[in-house]
Design an enzyme around this catalytic site. Structure first.
Site, PDB file in Angstrom:
ATOM      1  N   TYR A 113       5.215  -0.416  -6.511  1.00 53.60           N
ATOM      2  CA  TYR A 113       5.793  -0.883  -5.244  1.00 53.60           C
ATOM      3  C   TYR A 113       7.249  -0.443  -5.192  1.00 53.60           C
ATOM      4  O   TYR A 113       7.546   0.697  -5.515  1.00 53.60           O
ATOM      5  CB  TYR A 113       5.601  -2.401  -5.125  1.00 53.60           C
ATOM      6  N   LYS A 127     -23.886  -2.811   2.088  1.00 57.67           N
ATOM      7  CA  LYS A 127     -23.817  -1.354   2.293  1.00 57.67           C
ATOM      8  C   LYS A 127     -22.675  -0.772   1.470  1.00 57.67           C
ATOM      9  O   LYS A 127     -22.811   0.318   0.871  1.00 57.67           O
ATOM     10  CB  LYS A 127     -23.610  -1.055   3.782  1.00 57.67           C
TER      11      LYS A 127
END
Length: 765
Positions: free
Chosen positions: A40, A95
């Site tokens: 970060y 899925k």
């Protein structure tokens, strides 16, 4: 299992131990402050600036290139209809799970709260910069057609509505091969289609691209035949109005060559099937009940070529044969879209793969002696490991040839190697194992069935068709637990201590005593021991009243194994009993031996353990690559612990030169191919991926497999007992339900092997 029990099990699966089926896992180190400052602020600014200079750098510095959005508004969910976006989320997560396990694609489900076409399209366009591809799912027709058309045109990443194109691609591959077997020309066949929704229309469109004449397609919806006089048809449906007004499906099928069903169960009668032409091709893909029952269809006509959507019949048209690998190929070349050329490439790749020799691993998984291209095998099986290296490259090449690939592949051999590496990240071997067990279920004794978790495992084994449980234990308690679980199947229950089993118990005791009377066993001892369930169960297997035995959940391994060693003899030609654990690691299945029996094996023992492990690995359809591990590398230490490993390897090299085995070698070198090749290029393991570790003693093997299991949550199947004459396998104390189900599957496969007396690896000592 009754409906309430199935419902409870499904809800628990999705709720526990963590709600949902997917999670985000970091791919970079994050242990130190330095790591976090790179992940970060301030380090993250550097890739941000590089992407700002050139937006294509987003593929270099972020996960976009392997991230697919699975997007729905919940308007056409499976067989549930319009249930809303929130209710569709479990399906979309599912899925995403399939994307990961079959093609190592990170799927992220997104449920959009609108039925408005324009709002939906704009929502997807606004979030598209996050993703490398868009998989549209469960959106009702006709809106789905317009949504997909617009997004394909307006986005520069792959977009596909799998409900339409997945079925179309797989069934098109099946059609090509079926027509070849039927000796029919594609431009002359008459096709009758039951169903006129998105999947049926997509199939018809692709069939036309392959050469079927639109004038030869007669399509029906629930209102009847599609014809030019109907005013309720969409523009896409109007392409298939060759039928005559008033004709019914029975009339249309007279002389038809192909029936495509994407509608409802049991609407195709035997009489209608008999009216079709010679070698009729029937794709009955309504789920769970096909348009005509498979057995009824093949009993009606012996010249039929048939496919369904079900896994329990030959020729399953399953979308998982397509979408993971189509997106894999598209992502890997950074395709700007999934075009017709890429879909056709997938069709032809699947059709061609069905004509190639099938790997033994696939034959074993489906319980076949040899799968061969023909009426019962016109499309590949979902567990075929070649799918990713066949379909994905074909799609990638088509993207390149059609000019939509922004990052062309330069080295195809290297690319295929990378694809194979992706296969190691899931538990395909568990699915292969259970699938093989289902092909010929055997009678499995669960010797501790009055424990709730053991009974749960037996219930799953029964309901999944893995085996035929025989339950041992307190009958009243088992019946009470069965009721609690909703396990209402009528399966055998025996309590060795009851009067009902007196005759059998005494018969078993007499047989045991006669076999052991010269080894200090009295008849009274034998009669007493036969009241114990492990002795009783072992005799059931010995006498052919059961095919296999699993036990050990409630007692220590040594106490569970003792009666087995007393009652079950060694297999012919075997002088040593040992165990192996199959660990489902990120690099693929790893076999570790000996994990439970021999505390300090000799060099001779280690050689035997390696050979038995190799035989077991081949039972799973894999080829063993064996590292005999130690703290030493090829003679770097002279300690006796290392020397015995070295002696075992020397024996194996001399007498089994074709076996890929080497050592003694340290574990890090064995598992790091680059280190091994650089330091020890002479090794038989150089350039190969090790899948088996043989340890110098029991403590190192046992500690290693349990550390892997507990620290890294690696799934384990085992210890698998090797060398017994009968299929008997022993759980670890307190094994999980899943572990017991897997071990029961191993026991069934072991029984299959022993019954067939397969001798694909002859061991001589």
């Amino acid at each position: 299992m009754n409906r309430n029990s199935k419902r409870r099990e499904a809800l628990l699966y999705h709720a526990k131990p963590t709600p949902g089926k997917i999670k985000i896992v970091p791919t970079k180190k994050y242990a130190t402050q330095r790591d976090l400052s790179l992940a970060y602020s301030p380090g993250v600014a550097e890739p941000c600036l590089e992407i700002a200079k050139d937006v294509n750098n987003v593929y270099k510095y972020t996960s976009k290139g392997n991230l697919v959005a699975v997007i729905s508004n919940g308007t056409a969910v499976l067989g549930l209809g319009d249930i809303g976006p929130e209710a569709s989320k479990p399906v979309m997560e599912g899925k995403a799970l399939l994307f990961k396990i079959f093609a190592d694609i990170d799927g992220f489900d997104i449920e959009v709260g609108t039925k408005d076409i324009e709002e939906f399209i704009q929502t997807v366009k606004n979030i598209a910069p996050t993703f490398g591809g868009i998989n549209l799912e469960d959106i009702k027709a006709p809106e789905s057609f317009e949504i997909e058309r617009r997004l394909v045109e307006e986005l520069n990443i792959p977009v596909m509505h799998d409900d339409q194109h997945g079925t179309a691609i797989i069934s098109s591959a099946a059609l090509l091969n079926a027509l070849e077997l039927a000796e029919k020309k594609i431009d002359r066949v008459k096709v009758v289609v039951s169903g006129a929704g998105s999947a049926a229309l997509a199939c018809a469109n692709l069939y036309v691209m392959l050469g079927v004449q639109p004038k030869n397609i007669i399509m029906f919806d629930k209102e009847g035949v599609l014809h030019t006089g109907r005013t309720d048809l969409s523009d896409l449906q109007k392409k298939y109005t060759a039928g005559k007004a008033g004709i019914n499906m029975a009339e249309a099928l007279v002389g038809a060559d192909v029936f495509l069903g994407l509608s409802a169960g049991n609407i195709l009668s035997p009489e209608m099937l008999l009216d079709m032409s010679r070698n009729p091709i029937v794709f009955a893909m309504a789920n769970p009940i096909p348009e005509i029952d498979y057995q009824l269809a093949i009993d009606t006509r012996d010249d039929i070529i048939m496919a369904t959507g079900r896994s329990d019949h030959p020729n399953q048209v399953n979308n998982v044969l397509g979408f993971p690998y189509i997106f894999r190929g598209a992502l890997d070349v950074r395709a700007t879209k999934i075009n017709e050329e890429m879909k056709m490439a997938a069709v032809h790749a699947l059709a061609a793969l069905a004509k190639e020799s099938v790997p033994e691993q696939v034959n074993i998984a489906y319980g076949e002696t040899k799968l061969v291209f023909g009426r019962d095998y016109i499309i590949p099986k979902p567990f075929d490991p070649r799918l990713i290296t066949t379909v994905a490259p074909a799609v990638a090449k088509a993207a390149m040839d059609s000019g939509v690939a922004l990052h062309p592949i330069q080295d195809w051999d290297e690319y295929r190697d990378e694809l194979m590496e992706r296969l190691g990240s899931d538990n395909k071997m568990v699915r292969l194992l259970t699938n093989r067990a289902k092909t010929d279920p055997k009678r499995v004794v669960f010797a501790e069935a009055d424990h709730l978790d053991v009974l749960k495992a037996a219930q799953i084994v029964h309901e999944e068709g893995i085996g035929k449980p025989i339950l041992l234990g307190n009958r009243e308690l088992i019946l009470e637990l069965k009721e609690e679980l909703g396990f209402d199947a009528d399966v055998p229950i025996y309590d060795p201590k009851t009067k009902e089993e007196d005759a059998r118990r005494l018969r078993y005791a007499d047989m045991f005593w006669k076999s052991r009377q010269r080894r200090g066993i009295s008849l009274l001892d034998a009669q007493k021991w036969m009241r114990e369930r492990n002795y009783f169960a072992a005799m059931m297997v010995n006498e052919g009243e059961a095919d296999a035995l699993v036990t050990g959940y409630s007692r220590s391994y040594p106490s569970a194994v003792k009666p087995i060693m007393q009652l079950i003899g060694k297999a012919p030609g075997i002088s040593l009993i040992a165990t192996t654990n199959m660990m489902m690691t990120n690099r693929g299945p790893m076999f570790l031996s000996d994990t439970a029996i021999n505390p300090n094996p000799t060099a001779d023992d280690l050689a035997k353990i390696a050979l038995m492990t190799a035989k077991t690995i081949r039972m799973f359809g894999m080829e063993p690559v064996i590292a005999m591990v130690s703290f030493s590398n090829f003679g770097s230490a002279t300690d006796s612990s290392a020397s015995k490993v070295r002696e075992a390897v020397s024996y194996l090299h001399n007498y089994y030169p074709d076996l890929v085995v080497d050592g003694e070698i340290q574990a890090d070198f064995a598992l790091n191919p680059d280190m091994l090749k650089a330091k020890f290029p002479f090794s038989k393991l150089a350039g190969k991926k090790v899948n088996t570790l043989i340890f110098p003693n029991l403590e190192s093997a046992n500690i290693t497999y349990k550390l892997l299991k507990e620290l890294y949550k690696v799934d384990s199947i085992g210890p698998i007992v090797m060398g017994l004459d009968k299929p008997v396998h022993i759980f670890q104390l307190g094994a999980s339900v899943e572990e017991m189900v897997n071990m029961a599957a191993v026991a069934v496969v072991d029984a299959q092997e022993k019954i067939k007396k397969l001798k694909n690896f002859n061991i001589k000592f």
